[in-house]
Design a protein around this motif. Sequence first.
Motif, PDB file in Angstrom:
ATOM      1  N   ASP A 141       0.897  -1.087  -0.140  1.00  0.00           N
ATOM      2  CA  ASP A 141      -0.283   0.117  -0.029  1.00  0.00           C
ATOM      3  C   ASP A 141       0.604   1.062  -0.126  1.00  0.00           C
ATOM      4  O   ASP A 141       1.527   1.230   0.780  1.00  0.00           O
ATOM      5  CB  ASP A 141      -0.835   0.166   1.348  1.00  0.00           C
ATOM      6  CG  ASP A 141      -2.068  -1.167   1.176  1.00  0.00           C
ATOM      7  OD1 ASP A 141      -2.552  -1.344  -0.363  1.00  0.00           O
ATOM      8  OD2 ASP A 141      -2.637  -1.212   2.350  1.00  0.00           O
ATOM      9  N   ASP A 142       1.199   2.091  -0.955  1.00  0.00           N
ATOM     10  CA  ASP A 142       1.418   3.614  -0.724  1.00  0.00           C
ATOM     11  C   ASP A 142       1.077   4.057   0.737  1.00  0.00           C
ATOM     12  O   ASP A 142       3.210   4.372   0.515  1.00  0.00           O
ATOM     13  CB  ASP A 142       0.103   4.450  -1.600  1.00  0.00           C
ATOM     14  CG  ASP A 142      -0.020   4.184  -3.103  1.00  0.00           C
ATOM     15  OD1 ASP A 142       0.567   3.689  -3.647  1.00  0.00           O
ATOM     16  OD2 ASP A 142      -0.440   4.910  -3.681  1.00  0.00           O
ATOM     17  N   GLU A 143       0.571   4.223   1.638  1.00  0.00           N
ATOM     18  CA  GLU A 143       1.430   5.293   2.595  1.00  0.00           C
ATOM     19  C   GLU A 143       2.077   4.219   3.578  1.00  0.00           C
ATOM     20  O   GLU A 143       2.587   4.102   4.713  1.00  0.00           O
ATOM     21  CB  GLU A 143      -0.346   4.944   3.972  1.00  0.00           C
ATOM     22  CG  GLU A 143      -0.718   3.578   4.047  1.00  0.00           C
ATOM     23  CD  GLU A 143      -1.965   3.444   3.319  1.00  0.00           C
ATOM     24  OE1 GLU A 143      -2.444   2.577   3.209  1.00  0.00           O
ATOM     25  OE2 GLU A 143      -1.974   3.414   1.563  1.00  0.00           O
ATOM     26  N   GLU A 144       2.583   2.671   2.576  1.00  0.00           N
ATOM     27  CA  GLU A 144       3.611   1.743   3.642  1.00  0.00           C
ATOM     28  C   GLU A 144       4.695   1.251   3.426  1.00  0.00           C
ATOM     29  O   GLU A 144       5.003   0.336   3.070  1.00  0.00           O
ATOM     30  CB  GLU A 144       2.568   0.326   4.786  1.00  0.00           C
ATOM     31  CG  GLU A 144       1.686   0.289   4.644  1.00  0.00           C
ATOM     32  CD  GLU A 144       1.102  -1.218   5.302  1.00  0.00           C
ATOM     33  OE1 GLU A 144       1.548  -2.245   4.916  1.00  0.00           O
ATOM     34  OE2 GLU A 144      -0.049  -0.855   6.483  1.00  0.00           O
ATOM     35  N   VAL A 145       4.632   2.255   2.108  1.00  0.00           N
ATOM     36  CA  VAL A 145       5.878   1.889   2.033  1.00  0.00           C
ATOM     37  C   VAL A 145       7.776   3.182   1.979  1.00  0.00           C
ATOM     38  O   VAL A 145       6.800   4.019   2.521  1.00  0.00           O
ATOM     39  CB  VAL A 145       6.032   2.852  -0.292  1.00  0.00           C
ATOM     40  CG1 VAL A 145       7.165   3.070  -0.879  1.00  0.00           C
ATOM     41  CG2 VAL A 145       5.001   1.652  -0.630  1.00  0.00           C
ATOM     42  N   LEU A 146       8.763   2.304   1.804  1.00  0.00           N
ATOM     43  CA  LEU A 146       9.364   3.043   2.589  1.00  0.00           C
ATOM     44  C   LEU A 146      10.364   3.559   2.119  1.00  0.00           C
ATOM     45  O   LEU A 146      10.673   4.621   2.108  1.00  0.00           O
ATOM     46  CB  LEU A 146      10.047   1.892   3.843  1.00  0.00           C
ATOM     47  CG  LEU A 146      11.250   2.259   4.529  1.00  0.00           C
ATOM     48  CD1 LEU A 146      11.071   2.646   5.546  1.00  0.00           C
ATOM     49  CD2 LEU A 146      11.934   0.755   4.861  1.00  0.00           C
ATOM     50  N   ASP A 147      10.643   3.133   0.933  1.00  0.00           N
ATOM     51  CA  ASP A 147      11.806   3.277  -0.002  1.00  0.00           C
ATOM     52  C   ASP A 147      12.153   2.243  -1.898  1.00  0.00           C
ATOM     53  O   ASP A 147      11.505   0.982  -1.335  1.00  0.00           O
ATOM     54  CB  ASP A 147      13.274   3.074  -0.079  1.00  0.00           C
ATOM     55  CG  ASP A 147      13.863   4.674   0.504  1.00  0.00           C
ATOM     56  OD1 ASP A 147      13.886   4.571  -1.009  1.00  0.00           O
ATOM     57  OD2 ASP A 147      14.815   5.111   0.790  1.00  0.00           O
ATOM     58  N   ASN A 148      12.562   3.415  -2.037  1.00  0.00           N
ATOM     59  CA  ASN A 148      12.570   2.266  -3.832  1.00  0.00           C
ATOM     60  C   ASN A 148      14.166   1.485  -3.950  1.00  0.00           C
ATOM     61  O   ASN A 148      14.660   1.389  -4.950  1.00  0.00           O
ATOM     62  CB  ASN A 148      12.230   2.926  -4.517  1.00  0.00           C
ATOM     63  CG  ASN A 148      11.041   3.464  -4.887  1.00  0.00           C
ATOM     64  OD1 ASN A 148      10.167   2.643  -4.945  1.00  0.00           O
ATOM     65  ND2 ASN A 148      10.095   3.839  -5.461  1.00  0.00           N
ATOM     66  N   ILE A 149      15.043   2.620  -2.419  1.00  0.00           N
ATOM     67  CA  ILE A 149      16.287   2.262  -3.011  1.00  0.00           C
ATOM     68  C   ILE A 149      16.869   0.874  -1.935  1.00  0.00           C
ATOM     69  O   ILE A 149      16.505   0.988  -0.617  1.00  0.00           O
ATOM     70  CB  ILE A 149      16.647   3.513  -2.645  1.00  0.00           C
ATOM     71  CG1 ILE A 149      16.555   4.862  -3.695  1.00  0.00           C
ATOM     72  CG2 ILE A 149      18.624   3.218  -2.681  1.00  0.00           C
ATOM     73  CD1 ILE A 149      17.041   6.059  -3.155  1.00  0.00           C
ATOM     74  N   PRO A 150      17.991   0.163  -2.873  1.00  0.00           N
ATOM     75  CA  PRO A 150      18.582  -1.029  -1.834  1.00  0.00           C
ATOM     76  C   PRO A 150      19.588  -0.457  -0.543  1.00  0.00           C
ATOM     77  O   PRO A 150      19.987   0.949  -1.529  1.00  0.00           O
ATOM     78  CB  PRO A 150      19.332  -2.139  -2.084  1.00  0.00           C
ATOM     79  CG  PRO A 150      19.175  -1.141  -3.871  1.00  0.00           C
ATOM     80  CD  PRO A 150      17.745   0.030  -3.869  1.00  0.00           C
TER      81      PRO A 150
END
Length: 199
Positions: A177-186
């Motif tokens: 869910d959008d509100e639970e996305v932390l980051d797109n970077i490892p």
Amino acid sequence: FNRLGIEFPSFASGQIDGYFNNKPPEEFWRLLAYYLSASAITSIVWSKYFAPERLHSILNMNQDEVIRLAFQNCKNNMKPLVNDVEEFLIKEFYGNEKAENTIPAEPTMLTISNEDRLNGVITIFCSDVLKRIADTWNTDLVIIPSSIHEVIVIPKDIISYEEVKEMIIETNQTQVDDEEVLDNIPYVYKRDKDSIEMF
């Protein structure tokens, strides 16, 4: 609420007792402890940039001591829960008890969260869990931010940056869910430095 409890303790306790009919559950205290720990750390950062001259007078102690206490509270109240990903998913799917909180001797894919699996990412900053895993496997770790509730860690030498970045983006777009996305970077845990850096 953290300041209210200090300045007006009777009012704060009355609010809690009234809300819970004089029986606040254990979960409330755990969530409050988490909030106060996280709030203390972010308050220090805010003060550093926007009111540095007031930091010591507001807190009445030096900044190093405040940071130490904030991390100690976080460490005491946010114990990390480490699970093998495959075992964790099977047990979750079938509704069995929680997986063992152990670090396997052989490298694999692990999830790290807290016992409630709620905002569990903070546990990697409040404990030595990454160091223990890296020392057990004798390698640096790739940290995959799967959501705000947990991270996945794997040995750094088994996956490329392109592979892990593509996996994170696809998962965030299709499974989180959008509100639970932390980051797109490892990120990478560097064992020799005991630090977290961008991959």
